[in-house]
Scaffold this active site. Structure first.
Site, PDB file in Angstrom:
ATOM      1  N   ASP A   8      26.492  29.789  23.376  1.00  0.00           N
ATOM      2  CA  ASP A   8      26.162  29.257  22.068  1.00  0.00           C
ATOM      3  C   ASP A   8      26.148  30.461  21.123  1.00  0.00           C
ATOM      4  OD1 ASP A   8      24.970  27.558  20.023  1.00  0.00           O
ATOM      5  OD2 ASP A   8      23.091  28.600  20.469  1.00  0.00           O
ATOM      6  N   ASP A  10      24.416  30.694  17.440  1.00  0.00           N
ATOM      7  CA  ASP A  10      23.188  30.923  16.676  1.00  0.00           C
ATOM      8  C   ASP A  10      21.988  31.024  17.607  1.00  0.00           C
ATOM      9  OD1 ASP A  10      24.219  30.547  13.828  1.00  0.00           O
ATOM     10  OD2 ASP A  10      24.881  28.682  14.753  1.00  0.00           O
TER      11      ASP A  10
HETATM   12  C1  G6P Z   1      24.121  25.590  15.112  1.00  0.00           C
HETATM   13  C2  G6P Z   1      22.716  25.879  14.636  1.00  0.00           C
HETATM   14  C3  G6P Z   1      22.183  24.750  13.777  1.00  0.00           C
HETATM   15  C4  G6P Z   1      23.183  24.404  12.686  1.00  0.00           C
HETATM   16  C5  G6P Z   1      24.508  23.999  13.305  1.00  0.00           C
HETATM   17  C6  G6P Z   1      25.563  23.676  12.249  1.00  0.00           C
HETATM   18  O1  G6P Z   1      24.057  24.681  16.156  1.00  0.00           O
HETATM   19  O2  G6P Z   1      21.829  26.074  15.727  1.00  0.00           O
HETATM   20  O3  G6P Z   1      20.959  25.169  13.214  1.00  0.00           O
HETATM   21  O4  G6P Z   1      22.705  23.344  11.894  1.00  0.00           O
HETATM   22  O5  G6P Z   1      24.976  25.089  14.101  1.00  0.00           O
HETATM   23  O6  G6P Z   1      25.860  24.850  11.540  1.00  0.00           O
HETATM   24  P1  G6P Z   1      26.770  24.924  10.251  1.00  0.00           P
HETATM   25  O7  G6P Z   1      27.020  26.415  10.107  1.00  0.00           O
HETATM   26  O8  G6P Z   1      28.022  24.184  10.529  1.00  0.00           O
HETATM   27  O9  G6P Z   1      25.993  24.363   9.136  1.00  0.00           O
HETATM   28 MG    MG Z   2      21.684  28.076  19.101  1.00  0.00          MG
END
Ligand code: G6P
Ligand code: MG
Length: 218
Positions: A8, A10
């Site tokens: 993953d 983030d």
């Molecule tokens: C990751 C993060 C989320 C976020 C999602 C979408 O999964 O953990 O917190 O909302 O990505 O991210 P984006 O950059 O597309 O808004």
């Molecule tokens: Mg994450």
């Protein structure tokens, strides 16, 4: 036999979880609402539009679909202000040595992220070239806890789920990996990631073999 590691982004590779949190909180506050750090755990791994729906429901705020899109775009602009300032110093401890060792030893490396900004983040911190395949929010149709993102990664690598270890900091991500039949390493606290095969607070100092042994021991 383990042949690939799927990361993953983030909260696992870079500490952008705090930037998502700050940007969503700014949006909530501007709408007269707020949410807690505990509630924020439920947003990790969840797509942008699913996230805004959760935040609005927690705050009891109703918006039209058009306004939801507008606020989600605004949140993304605030998030990008953080992202665009990132440097390789923000790669989380232990990640780079692990990526280097994986490459050296011939393991496949994939990204499995819900974010539509994943490629930009990987390029900002200069580790894009380590990945054999990147599955992100621009390619999936279902958000974690659906296993789609990891299944697509394994398919691209022509591997079975049981040949891959997924690294996740999100409850939804651990759930997704388990639902797909993958081994999963939780990054964070066993309090909310206890279902993972093993939980670490950091990748610092971990070897490939010790990780493989730990997930198989459960
Ligand atoms: C990751 C993060 C989320 C976020 C999602 C979408 O999964 O953990 O917190 O909302 O990505 O991210 P984006 O950059 O597309 O808004
Ligand atoms: Mg994450």
């Amino acid at each position: 036999m383990i042949k690939a590691f799927i990361f993953d982004l983030d909260g696992v590779i870079v500490d952008t979880a705090k930037y998502h949190f700050a940007a969503w909180r700014r949006m909530a506050n501007e709408l007269g609402a707020d949410f807690t750090e505990k509630e924020n755990e439920k947003l990790k791994g969840v797509s942008r539009m699913d996230s805004i729906n959760l935040i609005l429901s927690w705050g009891g705020v109703t918006l039209s679909e058009a306004d939801k899109l507008k606020w989600a775009a605004q949140k993304n602009e605030w998030y990008l202000e953080f992202l665009n300032k990132m440097t390789p110093s923000e790669i989380l401890p232990g990640v780079l040595p692990l990526l280097k060792d994986l490459r050296k030893k011939g393991y496949k490396i994939a990204l499995g992220s819900s974010s539509k900004n994943a490629e930009r983040a990987l390029r900002k911190v200069r580790i894009f070239s380590y990945f054999n395949t990147i599955i992100d929010g621009t390619k999936t149709t279902r958000s974690k806890p659906d296993p789609q993102v990891f299944q697509m990664g394994a398919q691209r690598l022509r591997l079975k789920p049981e040949e891959c270890i997924v690294f996740e900091d999100a409850e939804s991500g651990v759930e997704a990996a388990l639902a797909g039949g993958f081994y999963v390493v939780g990054m964070g606290s066993p309090k909310n990631l206890g279902d993972a095969h093993v939980v670490y607070s950091s990748l610092e100092g971990l070897t490939i073999d010790s990780i493989i042994q730990a997930v198989k021991n459960k």
